[in-house]
Design an enzyme around this catalytic site. Structure first.
Site, mmCIF file in Angstrom:
data_model
loop_
_atom_site.group_PDB
_atom_site.id
_atom_site.type_symbol
_atom_site.label_atom_id
_atom_site.label_comp_id
_atom_site.label_asym_id
_atom_site.label_seq_id
_atom_site.Cartn_x
_atom_site.Cartn_y
_atom_site.Cartn_z
ATOM 1 N N ASN A 1 1.638 6.097 37.660
ATOM 2 C CA ASN A 1 0.419 6.314 36.400
ATOM 3 C C ASN A 1 -0.300 7.650 36.691
ATOM 4 O O ASN A 1 -0.934 7.700 37.417
ATOM 5 C CB ASN A 1 -0.217 5.136 36.542
ATOM 6 C CG ASN A 1 -1.514 5.044 35.457
ATOM 7 O OD1 ASN A 1 -1.411 5.833 34.422
ATOM 8 N ND2 ASN A 1 -2.297 4.172 35.426
ATOM 9 N N LYS B 1 -2.055 8.898 34.920
ATOM 10 C CA LYS B 1 -3.354 8.878 34.113
ATOM 11 C C LYS B 1 -3.895 10.211 33.448
ATOM 12 O O LYS B 1 -2.680 10.960 32.943
ATOM 13 C CB LYS B 1 -4.738 8.677 35.021
ATOM 14 C CG LYS B 1 -4.441 7.404 36.147
ATOM 15 C CD LYS B 1 -5.494 6.859 36.887
ATOM 16 C CE LYS B 1 -4.988 5.632 37.543
ATOM 17 N NZ LYS B 1 -5.991 5.150 38.377
ATOM 18 N N HIS C 1 -4.522 -1.502 31.234
ATOM 19 C CA HIS C 1 -4.915 -0.985 32.551
ATOM 20 C C HIS C 1 -6.456 -1.079 32.784
ATOM 21 O O HIS C 1 -7.342 -1.069 31.775
ATOM 22 C CB HIS C 1 -4.484 0.457 32.638
ATOM 23 C CG HIS C 1 -5.105 1.024 34.107
ATOM 24 N ND1 HIS C 1 -6.243 1.535 34.370
ATOM 25 C CD2 HIS C 1 -3.871 1.300 34.967
ATOM 26 C CE1 HIS C 1 -6.292 1.822 35.741
ATOM 27 N NE2 HIS C 1 -4.796 1.819 36.279
ATOM 28 N N GLU D 1 -8.904 0.695 33.640
ATOM 29 C CA GLU D 1 -9.565 1.609 33.084
ATOM 30 C C GLU D 1 -9.935 1.595 31.458
ATOM 31 O O GLU D 1 -10.612 1.936 31.046
ATOM 32 C CB GLU D 1 -9.105 3.198 33.422
ATOM 33 C CG GLU D 1 -9.344 3.138 34.812
ATOM 34 C CD GLU D 1 -8.201 4.235 35.647
ATOM 35 O OE1 GLU D 1 -7.338 4.923 35.192
ATOM 36 O OE2 GLU D 1 -8.261 4.197 36.873
ATOM 37 N N GLU E 1 -3.494 -5.345 39.827
ATOM 38 C CA GLU E 1 -4.307 -4.236 40.481
ATOM 39 C C GLU E 1 -5.887 -4.708 40.573
ATOM 40 O O GLU E 1 -6.617 -4.598 39.648
ATOM 41 C CB GLU E 1 -4.498 -2.907 39.424
ATOM 42 C CG GLU E 1 -2.823 -2.416 39.254
ATOM 43 C CD GLU E 1 -3.069 -0.958 38.517
ATOM 44 O OE1 GLU E 1 -2.393 -0.234 39.577
ATOM 45 O OE2 GLU E 1 -3.669 -0.584 37.664
ATOM 46 N N GLY F 1 -8.288 3.794 43.391
ATOM 47 C CA GLY F 1 -8.791 4.993 43.657
ATOM 48 C C GLY F 1 -9.898 5.137 44.633
ATOM 49 O O GLY F 1 -10.469 6.183 44.749
ATOM 50 N N SER G 1 -4.755 2.103 45.355
ATOM 51 C CA SER G 1 -4.691 2.788 46.628
ATOM 52 C C SER G 1 -3.338 2.872 47.526
ATOM 53 O O SER G 1 -3.426 2.785 48.621
ATOM 54 C CB SER G 1 -5.830 2.503 47.308
ATOM 55 O OG SER G 1 -6.963 2.865 46.873
HETATM 56 P P1 13P Z 1 -4.641 4.680 42.691
HETATM 57 O O1 13P Z 1 -3.121 4.637 43.306
HETATM 58 O O2 13P Z 1 -4.909 6.188 42.689
HETATM 59 O O3 13P Z 1 -5.568 3.760 43.647
HETATM 60 O O4 13P Z 1 -4.676 4.146 41.053
HETATM 61 C C1 13P Z 1 -3.954 2.777 41.177
HETATM 62 C C2 13P Z 1 -3.750 2.830 39.584
HETATM 63 O O5 13P Z 1 -4.637 2.533 38.886
HETATM 64 C C3 13P Z 1 -2.473 2.699 38.933
HETATM 65 O O6 13P Z 1 -2.334 2.025 37.825
#
Ligand code: 13P
Length: 252
Positions: A10, A12, A95, A97, A167, A173, A213
């Site tokens: 992903n 982002k 997601h 976010e 997640e 992150g 992560s």
């Molecule tokens: P990270 O791998 O950067 O922690 O992000 C995870 C994520 O949100 C994948 O959709």
């Protein structure tokens, strides 16, 4: 029942179209490993160039969002048909976010899951608890609510095709991943919720990823767990060498 492992990057809001094409040049042939599905979930603007770049490879393309309507007066939005036409096969839905910053709700997530199926796209449905929910012992309640809502109204056949990404929000992150054992436990619970609604056969087919992560060196730990079928990876999916190692780590 063996489920095909699936690694999805992903990205982002990272990479221009040019940067995305350079990435594919770097992973071509190497992030293509027999028995592992490898999906790049890129920004909308990079998808047309990526569709060209991945031709002749086994790399698959995903989007990070879609609108729930098929068309209409929704300024700034992208429909399932628009994605399908580009050769996109997966789409991330719900997601954290988007739930946090863009007012995505259990209801809109469900509508988007249905929209994905209407257009022949496979949804990657994200669920996961906030830190305060985990600390309050509410992890199971939260993932049950999110999973039941996202799957509402699907047929058992559709349910079996969904990819779920567990997640935990506190792990995204932060460099603080869930342990593989904890993730396995929650993912087993999610599979149980799906089994209650759609039967054991459908639940046994659903692929459930862990996300939060994940690093190349931790993929094998997660993959050793019986309930975990892959990973949804943010930061560590951006660098070609790192992405190749993520896919290699999922080799059955
Ligand atoms: P990270 O791998 O950067 O922690 O992000 C995870 C994520 O949100 C994948 O959709």
């Amino acid at each position: 029942m063996s489920r095909i492992p699936i690694i999805a990057g992903n990205w982002k809001m990272h990479k221009t179209a040019g940067e995305a094409v350079a990435f594919v040049r770097g992973v071509k042939g190497k992030a293509e490993i027999e028995g592992v599905e490898s999906v790049i979930c890129a920004p909308f603007t990079a998808l047309p160039a990526l569709a060209e770049a991945v031709k002749g490879t086994t790399l698959k393309l995903g989007a990070q969002n879609l609108h729930f309507a098929d068309q209409g007066a929704y300024t700034g939005e992208i429909s399932g048909a628009m994605l399908k036409e580009l050769g996109v096969t997966y789409v991330i839905v719900g997601h954290s976010e988007r739930r946090q910053y863009f007012a995505e709700t259990d209801e809109t997530v469900n509508k988007k899951v249905h929209a994905a199926f209407r257009h022949g796209l496979t949804p990657i449905v994200c669920v996961g608890e906030l830190l305060e929910e985990r600390e309050a012992g509410k992890t199971r309640d939260v993932v049950r609510r999110q999973t039941e809502a996202a799957f509402d109204g699907l047929s058992a056949e559709q349910a079996a095709q969904v990819v779920v990404a567990y997640e935990p929000v506190w792990a995204i992150g932060t460099g603080r991943a869930s342990t593989a054992e904890d993730a396995n436990e929650v993912i087993g619970f999610i599979r149980g919720v799906i089994a209650e609604r759609f039967g054991a056969d459908a639940a046994a087919k659903v692929r459930i990823q862990y996300g939060g992560s994940v690093k190349p060196e931790t993929v094998p730990d997660f993959m050793r767990q019986p309930e975990i079928d892959g990973a949804l990876v943010g930061g560590a999916s951006l660098d070609p060498a790192s992405y190749i190692r993520l896919v290699e780590g999922a080799k059955p």
